[in-house]
Design a protein around this motif. Structure first.
Motif: not given
Length: 316
Positions: A283-287, A309-312
């Protein structure tokens, strides 16, 4: 057909999510809406928005303008709305902002089998409801799931994804069943655990509520959502919610037994701590954007889902 970026949008249901979307998109394209409540329509019109209480007329306009229709009512109210869409605007692209996807897809397939439908769900909200709670910034930097199946039409998918991006959100491609399992785990199950936490905290006397601070406040926030809205959301996702609820009960029973027999709750606390840190990292990292995919090329839907599914996320 108009380009995706100029497509009119017709929002059916002007509560928190639908009304906020109407506010956000108005001024960027032709945007108009419908609500059954006369008071809501009058409030929206008084605020300068294009709203009507005549569903047939609103849908006739949507058909004439080739608008994207956004279903923004609870799942329990969708049947009659979709019947009206099938009658008055059968060729319009339909999406939705409902918090479950398989049930909505089933209702659409049953009531409007020829519909051009691409589901959606913005992962945002508040405990408040109604037009007075609407906020054009509600979707800013939110994650907006857009249904991505192997047979999803690429142009229709892009049109729905563009609405999400215009609202200020990031697009998360997913299959309906995967979305519902995820929503059960990170949204619907927390509503139930919040309800239980609130009930236990208030059960003995009012003293615990006087002493309650951050843990109780944060852990029970969503329990303040009107019960009828919670029920509509939770009961529509019963199958996935039953699975996550069963896992929750199993973990709590194991924690109870270990506390009783060994005097510690290490396993459940440590597992929860690791999971929370993982969430905070994401949540706090770069998108991270989805890369190397052209929507419409061979295998585009599968690759979008794989990377999601890899949060991309798809930015477009």
């Amino acid at each position: 057909m108009p380009a995706a970026s100029s497509r009119p949008v017709c929002v059916l249901g002007l509560g928190l999510i639908g009304g906020s979307l109407l506010r956000r998109l108005a001024g960027t394209r032709t945007t108009f809406g419908y609500n059954r409540s006369v008071a809501t329509v009058e409030a929206a019109v008084a605020d300068g928005y294009d709203a009507s209480g005549d569903l047939a007329q609103t849908l006739a306009r949507a058909a004439a303008e080739d608008a994207v229709i956004v279903l923004a009512t609870p799942a329990t109210a969708l049947g009659s709305i979709i019947d009206a869409v099938a009658e008055h605007a059968p060729t319009c692209l339909v999406t939705d902002v409902v918090s479950v996807k398989e049930e909505v897809a089933r209702i659409v397939a049953d009531r409007h089998p020829r519909a051009r439908y691409v589901g959606g769900h913005p992962m945002t909200g508040t405990v408040h409801s109604g037009w007075d709670a609407t906020d054009p910034d509600l979707f800013t930097d939110a994650m907006w799931m857009v249904t991505t199946h192997d047979d999803t039409d690429a142009d229709d998918w892009l049109a729905v994804a563009e609405i999400a991006r215009a609202a200020g959100s990031y697009v998360v491609p997913a299959a309906n069943d995967a979305h519902d399992r995820a929503a059960a785990a990170i949204s619907h199950n927390p509503h139930l655990t919040a309800a239980v936490t609130a009930a236990v905290g208030a059960g003995e006397s009012r003293l615990p509520l006087r002493l309650a601070a951050g843990s109780f406040r944060d852990g029970t926030r969503v329990a303040a959502t009107p019960p009828e809205l919670q029920r509509a959301m939770l009961e529509a996702n019963a199958v996935s919610l039953l699975n996550t609820l069963s896992e929750t009960i199993d973990r709590l029973v194991a924690a109870r037994d270990r506390l009783r027999d060994l005097g510690d709750v290490a396993a459940v606390v440590e597992a929860g701590h690791r999971a929370r840190l993982a969430y905070e990292e994401i949540a706090s990292g770069e998108v991270e954007p989805i890369v190397g995919v052209t929507v419409g090329e061979a295998g585009w839907a599968q690759e979008l889902r794989r990377q999601a599914h890899q949060a991309r996320v798809w930015i477009g």
